[in-house]
Design an enzyme around this catalytic site. Structure first.
Site, PDB file in Angstrom:
ATOM      1  N   GLU A  67      93.515  61.772 124.070  1.00  0.00           N
ATOM      2  CA  GLU A  67      93.769  60.575 123.245  1.00  0.00           C
ATOM      3  C   GLU A  67      93.931  59.391 124.187  1.00  0.00           C
ATOM      4  OE1 GLU A  67      96.665  60.763 120.034  1.00  0.00           O
ATOM      5  OE2 GLU A  67      96.202  62.886 119.704  1.00  0.00           O
ATOM      6  N   GLU A  83     101.077  66.777 121.167  1.00  0.00           N
ATOM      7  CA  GLU A  83     102.290  65.959 121.383  1.00  0.00           C
ATOM      8  C   GLU A  83     103.542  66.746 120.974  1.00  0.00           C
ATOM      9  OE1 GLU A  83     101.842  61.898 119.920  1.00  0.00           O
ATOM     10  OE2 GLU A  83     100.203  61.556 121.340  1.00  0.00           O
TER      11      GLU A  83
HETATM   12  O1  AHR Z   1      95.887  58.716 117.215  1.00  0.00           O
HETATM   13  C1  AHR Z   1      97.004  58.453 116.429  1.00  0.00           C
HETATM   14  C2  AHR Z   1      98.193  59.319 116.826  1.00  0.00           C
HETATM   15  O2  AHR Z   1      98.624  58.970 118.108  1.00  0.00           O
HETATM   16  C3  AHR Z   1      97.951  60.805 116.914  1.00  0.00           C
HETATM   17  O3  AHR Z   1      98.041  61.435 115.695  1.00  0.00           O
HETATM   18  C4  AHR Z   1      99.049  61.257 117.814  1.00  0.00           C
HETATM   19  O4  AHR Z   1      98.708  62.418 118.547  1.00  0.00           O
HETATM   20  C5  AHR Z   1      99.306  60.046 118.710  1.00  0.00           C
HETATM   21  O5  AHR Z   1     100.639  59.735 118.801  1.00  0.00           O
END
Ligand code: AHR
Length: 512
Positions: free
Chosen positions: A316, A194
């Site tokens: 994610e 990110e």
């Molecule tokens: O999964 C929780 C958080 O969500 C992670 O650390 C981040 O990459 C995303 O914003």
């Protein structure tokens, strides 16, 4: 006569409405060519809340049964579920993590502050050796995420060398001194997380240049994954692909992050369990956006990589609800209900159906954080409805996708609608597997499965459902949601009709 006529009319209307209500899935078994990577069934473990500490690792001195500090019960459950790959150490944590803090004798490792997740002390007792040891224990491949935001190219380069090299070098000597003679076989390396947000608030142009620098100095036969966009940030995908993908050898994958979140007033994301049909519908409606995101990002990738060499890595994804009352808001601990099972089933079906481009996906997060497959409390462990979906869907791992055509009606709520049924199918070792989700919480759905030219003689089924749409499994209680047998008839030639109960995830398997 009039009475008979009207009775016949009623029967006809009934017959038409029954036929009309039916969904139809036509499977093209003769058109199979795409392998469904087992890594679509991957997971993610960050130094966040009780994912690592308490969830995976309790330390060798714990009363909780463990192997070298790793929970026995968790190892057993993950192996049973068939976990193919695990991403670590973050998440946002990755871009604050300096790997050398987590090697060597534990008593010498420095404590740091976990600035992203509750400002708690991180004592670094779980580091590179522990992570890779754990991956070996659960038979999973490792996926390590490098620090780009606050790390250096040298640090990244040395980490890769420390883990993967068999040559004589200061890093390999250090690894041996720390007890590991042979290198680990780690293929997957993420370069930043990110970086448009917690990983440095960069522009895509700036990040793409940094990516190339980091990728150039991380050596070996690696699968390097660039930080991709958040949800529908198509410009990020376009810029990073345009600047990077044609540098043959520098990039093998690019990530996509998409959480299913509904933020209402004052950051209220809704509750993981106490909800009704409105929230059920809204969550499923939103999670189906994954289809659009994967399709549109793939189209952009096709522009720069028509041969589909670069994988889309959805590293994610999952539901993000309010934390459970009384828990640390920085720990993201939430329960997991039948709704989560449907969300998992729907997304995994989407990834399967896009297996030509989606090469890995990692649900967030494996234990005690967001949409987990396992929850732990001291020495107790709960397997969530999401766990059972991963277990059921493991039949698709490394199977061949069977292209399908699904005709289905709509489940509507307050003027909006989603498909009633959603599905994906694959074949492996002569067994044809179809996974269905019935999104409608009130009505069952008759589905006719048609397999032109089929010679399958038998069929069997499994089901995940519950009495209520917000049923969940809890500590000290009998499981409310798990996998049950689901009886189906014998296929009739090319056809089999199944009745999917409301709010269910179902697996049907055909064998000769
Ligand atoms: O999964 C929780 C958080 O969500 C992670 O650390 C981040 O990459 C995303 O914003």
């Amino acid at each position: 006569m009039v009475k008979l006529k009207s009775q016949l009319t009623i029967l006809l209307v009934l017959f038409i409405s029954i036929s009309y209500a039916q969904s139809k899935l036509t499977l093209h078994t003769e058109q199979t060519e795409t392998k469904i990577s087992k890594d679509i069934y991957g997971h993610f473990a960050e130094h966040l809340g009780h994912c690592i500490y308490g969830g995976i690792y309790v330390g060798e001195d714990s009363d909780i049964p463990n192997i070298r500090g790793f929970r026995d019960d968790v190892i057993g459950a993950l192996k049973d579920m068939k976990i193919p790959v695990l991403r670590w150490p973050g998440g946002c944590f990755a871009d604050t993590y300096h790997w050398k803090d987590g090697i060597g004798p534990r008593e010498n490792r420095p404590s740091i502050v976990n600035v992203n997740w509750g400002n708690v002390t991180e004592d670094n007792s779980f580091g590179t050796h522990e992570f890779l040891d754990f991956c070996e224990l659960i038979d999973a491949d490792a996926y390590i995420n490098i620090n780009v935001g606050s790390g250096t190219v040298q640090e990244a380069s040395e980490w890769v060398e420390y883990v993967t090299s068999s040559n004589l070098s200061p890093m390999t000597e250090l690894r041996k001194k720390n007890g590991r003679e042979k290198p680990w076989d780690v293929k997957y390396w993420g370069i930043g997380n990110e970086n448009w947000g917690c990983g440095g608030n960069m522009t895509p142009e700036y990040y793409a240049d940094l990516y190339k620098q980091f990728a150039t100095f991380t050596h070996g036969n690696l699968y390097k994954i660039a930080c991709g966009p958040s949800e529908g940030d198509y410009n990020w995908m376009d810029v990073v692909m345009q600047k990077t993908a044609r540098n043959w050898g520098l990039m093998q994958g690019i990530s996509l992050h998409k959480y299913t979140i509904q933020t209402r007033n004052w950051g209220d994301k809704g509750n993981a369990t106490g909800f009704g049909e409105k929230e059920w519908f809204e969550t499923l409606h939103e999670t189906l956006d994954m289809e659009t995101l994967v399709t549109r990002h793939s189209t952009i990738m096709d522009r720069y990589d028509p041969g589909k060499r670069v994988g889309l890595i959805v590293d994610e994804w999952g539901n993000w609800f309010n934390v459970e009352p009384g828990t640390n808001p920085g720990f993201l601990y939430q329960q997991n209900s039948l709704r989560d099972a449907l969300v998992a089933g729907v997304n995994l079906n989407i990834f399967n159906n896009h297996a030509d481009r989606v090469k890995m996906a990692n649900i967030a997060q494996m234990i005690n954080v967001l949409q987990s497959v396992i929850l732990t409390k001291e020495d107790e462990m709960v397997l969530t409805p999401t766990y059972y979906v991963f277990k059921m869907y493991s039949v698709h791992q490394d199977a061949t996708l069977v292209p399908a055509n699904l005709e289905t009606g709509k489940y509507s709520y307050e003027g909006k609608s989603v498909p009633k049924v959603q599905a994906s199918s694959s074949v492996k070792d002569g067994v044809l597997s179809v996974t269905f989700c019935n999104l409608d919480p009130n009505n069952s759905e008759q589905v006719e499965i048609v397999i032109p030219g089929s010679e399958y003689k038998t069929a069997s089924g499994q089901i995940i459902t519950g009495e209520k749409l917000n049923d969940y499994n809890d500590f000290g209680k009998t499981e409310a949601v798990s996998i049950k047998d689901f009886s189906v008839a014998k296929p009739k030639g090319e056809k089999l009709s199944v009745n999917l109960p409301s709010k269910s995830v179902v697996l049907i398997q055909f064998k000769n």
